[in-house]
Design a protein around this motif. Structure first.
Motif, short mmCIF file in Angstrom:
data_model
loop_
_atom_site.label_atom_id
_atom_site.label_comp_id
_atom_site.label_asym_id
_atom_site.label_seq_id
_atom_site.Cartn_x
_atom_site.Cartn_y
_atom_site.Cartn_z
N GLU A 245 0.89 -1.28 -0.26
CA GLU A 245 0.02 -0.08 -0.10
C GLU A 245 0.68 1.36 0.00
O GLU A 245 2.06 1.28 0.33
CB GLU A 245 -0.91 -0.26 1.38
N ARG B 172 -2.55 5.46 3.77
CA ARG B 172 -3.80 4.70 4.85
C ARG B 172 -4.19 6.20 5.36
O ARG B 172 -3.52 7.09 5.62
CB ARG B 172 -2.94 3.85 5.71
N ARG C 283 -6.86 1.93 7.25
CA ARG C 283 -7.96 1.49 6.01
C ARG C 283 -7.18 2.22 5.01
O ARG C 283 -6.36 3.48 5.04
CB ARG C 283 -9.15 1.59 6.06
N ALA D 48 -10.84 4.15 0.63
CA ALA D 48 -11.82 3.57 1.14
C ALA D 48 -12.91 4.64 1.16
O ALA D 48 -12.80 5.60 1.83
CB ALA D 48 -11.46 2.95 2.35
#
Length: 405
Positions: free
Chosen positions: A370, A373, A400, A404
């Motif tokens: 990733e 975040r 997350r 998102a």
């Protein structure tokens, strides 16, 4: 992946005189009313009323036109303010994005144009040798983007991961040399702005109306189409690359752009101050906590880990020294922090809950592929030497991805 700094936290008086007299001679009869004088006085009053109405109408129209734009700065003609400003709000504004990156050699900050739902045009100076890039829309949606390549004249082409519905079309032809143009972009404090930059025949000097964060911003005509992008290593040397060249850069398989990826161990994002938004009442305690956290995030983004130590409690500074803090934030960049709660503690301190985003290299330890975040942390703030300092940090909900919903 960066860790929070917890235990090891990744008048004057009036005078009236009456005079009376008794005439000794008979008085002449009164004069009849002067009809023409009354007509003339009435006409003058009418002229004053009409002039006042015209002035008031102009003022109202002027204010209405200005309200129709995100922000009017610099030399802005009434025509641009009214016509293009409204169009920008309706269509172009949502498709102008902030471009943020943690890079080896770039500024990490610019503006950009989303032209087809997934392709973004911006300035190469903003994301030179990037490790990770995101775009942020006016309504704060965050999307990861990859660099496809940069052109020799300073344009960068990005491809967003996923798609968004708002787009800015490229103009089919170059602009009329006498037609007005506007530049749309963002300030360092993330405020969307619009500036008139004159025409090709009578241009406004770009450096007099823009800031560094607007590099990469689109130049629009009165119909809201992209006719150029502002590029340059800095504002002083900024210039416009026209739409004829832009079409070639965004063509599939274009050979006019070359990849420029970063490979450094340490990278940085934008160096401008980061001030958390207060989503609670601005009490003295909340404002003090906001100032402390603003200093913390700004110094972390600047990698000034020695200065950060002054914002830690004695206990935290012992467990999180300069070397350890540095290792935990080699590629990280904190952005869009929001203070969602500030609760006083019995020890004259505070517990401040903050939601924020962090951008980092996908190759960083703990990144797991990733690059961005969303975090939800509670910062325990204590008072030492009469001022608030950070004593501990605890996660309040699972991390997350930034994209998102």
């Amino acid at each position: 992946m960066p860790r929070p700094p917890r235990r090891i936290p990744t008048g004057t008086e009036a005078h009236t005189q009456l005079e009376t007299s008794t005439p000794s001679d008979p008085q002449p009869p009164p004069r009849p009313p002067w009809i023409f004088g009354r007509i003339l006085a009435g006409f003058i009053v009418l002229l004053i009323i009409v002039a006042g109405g015209v002035a008031a109408g102009w003022w109202i129209r002027s204010q209405s036109a200005r309200v129709a734009t995100p922000e009017v700065i610099g030399t802005t003609s009434p025509e641009i303010t009214d016509v293009v400003g409204r169009h920008v709000l309706k269509t172009a504004g949502p498709a102008v994005v902030r471009v943020l990156g943690t890079t080896c050699a770039g500024t990490g900050e610019g503006s950009g144009a989303l032209i087809d739902g997934e392709t973004i045009l911006t300035a190469a100076s903003a994301i030179r040798q990037p490790l990770s890039i995101v775009i942020v829309t006016p309504d704060y949606r965050i999307r990861r983007a990859n660099l496809l390549g940069t052109s020799a004249d300073g344009v960068a082409v990005l491809r967003m991961v996923g798609r968004l519905g708002n787009t800015l079309p490229l103009a089919g032809t170059g602009p009329d040399p006498k037609a007005d143009r506007v530049l749309v972009g963002y300030t360092a404090s993330a405020k969307e702005t619009m500036q008139s930059i004159g025409s090709i025949a009578k241009p406004v000097v770009l450096s007099t109306v823009m800031n560094t964060a607007e590099l990469g911003g689109p130049v629009l005509d009165k119909s809201g189409q992209v006719i150029g992008v502002v590029v340059g290593d800095n504002v002083k040397n900024s210039r416009i690359v026209g739409v004829d060249k832009l079409r070639g850069y965004v063509a599939r398989g274009s050979t006019a752009i070359t990849a420029e990826l970063g490979s450094c161990r340490r990278s940085r994002g934008p160096q401008s101050p980061v001030v958390p938004e207060l989503q609670v009442a601005s009490t003295p305690l909340a404002a003090e906590a906001q100032r402390l956290l603003a200093g913390y995030f700004t110094l972390q983004n600047r990698h000034d880990f020695q200065a950060v130590q002054s914002l830690y409690s004695e206990k935290l500074a012992r467990s999180l020294d300069v070397e350890r803090d540095s290792k935990g934030h080699q590629t990280s960049y904190f952005f869009i922090p929001k203070v969602t709660d500030v609760t006083p503690t019995e020890t004259d301190g505070a517990a401040a809950r903050v939601s924020l985003n962090v951008l980092f290299s996908p190759r960083a330890k703990g990144a797991e592929g990733e690059a961005c975040r969303r975090l939800d942390y509670k910062y325990d703030l204590v008072r030492e030497g009469g001022k608030l300092v950070i004593d501990d940090v605890d996660p309040m909900s699972p991390m997350r991805g930034c994209d998102a919903e």
